[in-house]
Write a protein that holds these residues in place. Structure first.
Motif, PDB file in Angstrom:
ATOM      1  N   GLU A   1       0.831  -1.200   0.000  1.00  0.00           N
ATOM      2  CA  GLU A   1       0.000   0.000   0.000  1.00  0.00           C
ATOM      3  C   GLU A   1       0.871   1.257   0.000  1.00  0.00           C
ATOM      4  O   GLU A   1       1.979   1.260   0.529  1.00  0.00           O
ATOM      5  N   ALA A   2       0.356   2.312  -0.608  1.00  0.00           N
ATOM      6  CA  ALA A   2       0.996   3.629  -0.522  1.00  0.00           C
ATOM      7  C   ALA A   2       0.571   4.242   0.805  1.00  0.00           C
ATOM      8  O   ALA A   2      -0.586   4.631   0.976  1.00  0.00           O
ATOM      9  N   LEU A   3       1.502   4.292   1.754  1.00  0.00           N
ATOM     10  CA  LEU A   3       1.148   4.697   3.110  1.00  0.00           C
ATOM     11  C   LEU A   3       1.265   6.202   3.319  1.00  0.00           C
ATOM     12  O   LEU A   3       2.106   6.874   2.715  1.00  0.00           O
ATOM     13  N   SER A   4       0.422   6.682   4.225  1.00  0.00           N
ATOM     14  CA  SER A   4       0.476   8.091   4.626  1.00  0.00           C
ATOM     15  C   SER A   4       1.742   8.335   5.441  1.00  0.00           C
ATOM     16  O   SER A   4       2.343   7.400   5.988  1.00  0.00           O
ATOM     17  N   ARG A   5       2.131   9.588   5.535  1.00  0.00           N
ATOM     18  CA  ARG A   5       3.318   9.906   6.323  1.00  0.00           C
ATOM     19  C   ARG A   5       3.111   9.581   7.802  1.00  0.00           C
ATOM     20  O   ARG A   5       4.051   9.188   8.498  1.00  0.00           O
ATOM     21  N   GLY A   6       1.891   9.743   8.274  1.00  0.00           N
ATOM     22  CA  GLY A   6       1.596   9.403   9.669  1.00  0.00           C
ATOM     23  C   GLY A   6       1.785   7.922   9.942  1.00  0.00           C
ATOM     24  O   GLY A   6       2.331   7.528  10.983  1.00  0.00           O
TER      25      GLY A   6
END
Length: 350
Positions: free
Chosen positions: A265-270
């Motif tokens: 998955e393309a993960l959020s920075r958080g």
């Protein structure tokens, strides 16, 4: 057995159905509502004869089931409390044993008539009444309260017989999304599992409640819940971040489930930040999984996270320090602080 009978203030209830036990004893079963006026549990006031060797007495008890016909609790009559052979009153441990028996739907009692539970060759004479009884077969002694064989058998069949079946069918007549959410939010394994198999995943309204079960689910429910969550959930920033934050609170197997869901998955920075923060508490193969995830998302890593990874080259964990070094060296960063730590690490391992 954490169910608490709360009659103050009196809860609303209505008659659900009539059932017959022992073929002829009629009992009324009520559906009880909670303070939010939602279906909560079922109850019934039962008065039934229990007979052994021609001696009969009345068993008087209030019984409570959950919305799926699973035993919750019972309340004996104050005037006619539960007794064992020779009219000895139940002890606290006897009541606990009885509750365990009634909660076990797989009990051996399902396959026996009451008369088949005792060995007529071993006679026990009563000191109180004019009568005798047989001793419980040793192989079945764990399935009954000692000295209360017939009461154990009678109660088990009342709790787990026709009434339990009718309860499930009656609940299904008013089953809706709100009730399914109520079941998902309960601390009752049976209700959680039942609702998991009934929810319509095309309705996004269920996703938050399924996700909550990853930490709030009983027994194996968290694993059923994570399998039930659609793949689309793991592309949502909120769930990515929550799952990464949860890692320290989860057991090893569930940690692996989470990491497997986040992989690719393309993960959020958080979410990336939380993964980096929680690396220290993971096992070797999990650390490698996290670095694979970080590698797929390296463009979203900020200097703060890169600095933390650089510090991990000094970790006591060889797996963590080696992976941190390999990961950062392959990135070929223009970060002076990180590059200095890389050189220091290389000097140490020469």
């Amino acid at each position: 057995m954490s169910f608490v009978i709360d009659e103050k203030p009196k809860k609303r209830k209505k008659k659900a159905f009539t059932a017959y036990i022992k073929d002829s004893v009629q009992v009324e079963v009520d559906l009880v509502y909670n303070r939010k006026n939602r279906p909560d549990y079922y109850s019934s006031h039962v008065v039934t004869p229990v007979c052994e060797k021609g001696i009969c007495y009345e068993l008087i008890v209030d019984i409570y089931w959950d919305l799926l016909g699973n035993f919750l609790a019972y309340q004996e009559s104050k005037k006619d409390p539960f007794t064992k052979f020779d009219h000895i009153r139940f002890t606290a441990s006897d009541h606990q044993k009885m509750k365990e028996i009634l909660a076990d739907k797989t009990s051996l009692l399902a396959n026996y008539e009451a008369k088949d539970l005792v060995d007529p060759r071993v006679v026990i004479k009563s000191d109180v009444i004019d009568g005798v009884t047989g001793a419980t077969y040793k192989s079945l002694s764990g399935a009954v309260v000692k000295g209360a064989v017939y009461s154990s058998h009678t109660l088990w069949h009342i709790v787990n017989g026709v009434i339990a079946d009718k309860i499930v069918k009656y609940t299904e007549t008013f089953l809706n999304d709100d009730l399914l959410i109520q079941m998902l939010q309960s601390s009752n394994y049976n209700q959680q599992f039942y609702a998991l198999n009934k929810v319509n995943l095309e309705k996004n309204k269920f996703e938050p409640y399924l996700f909550d079960l990853l930490t709030e689910g009983e027994s194996y429910v968290p694993f059923f819940a994570i399998d039930k969550l659609p793949k689309s959930v793991w592309a949502i920033d909120e769930y990515q971040e929550r799952s990464a934050e949860l890692l320290p609170r989860l057991e090893f197997k569930m940690q692996n489930e989470i990491l497997n869901k986040l992989k690719g998955e393309a993960l959020s920075r958080g979410a990336l930040s939380s993964l980096v923060d929680n690396l220290e508490g993971l096992q070797e193969n999990q650390i490698e999984k996290v670095f694979t995830i970080l590698g797929d998302n390296r463009e979203n890593l900020e200097n703060k996270e890169l600095g933390k990874l650089a510090n991990m080259m000094n970790s006591k964990s060889g797996t963590l320090s080696k992976n941190a070094y390999r990961f950062l060296s392959e990135m070929k960063l223009e970060n002076k602080k990180v590059n200095k730590k890389l050189r220091n690490y290389e000097e140490q391992i020469k």
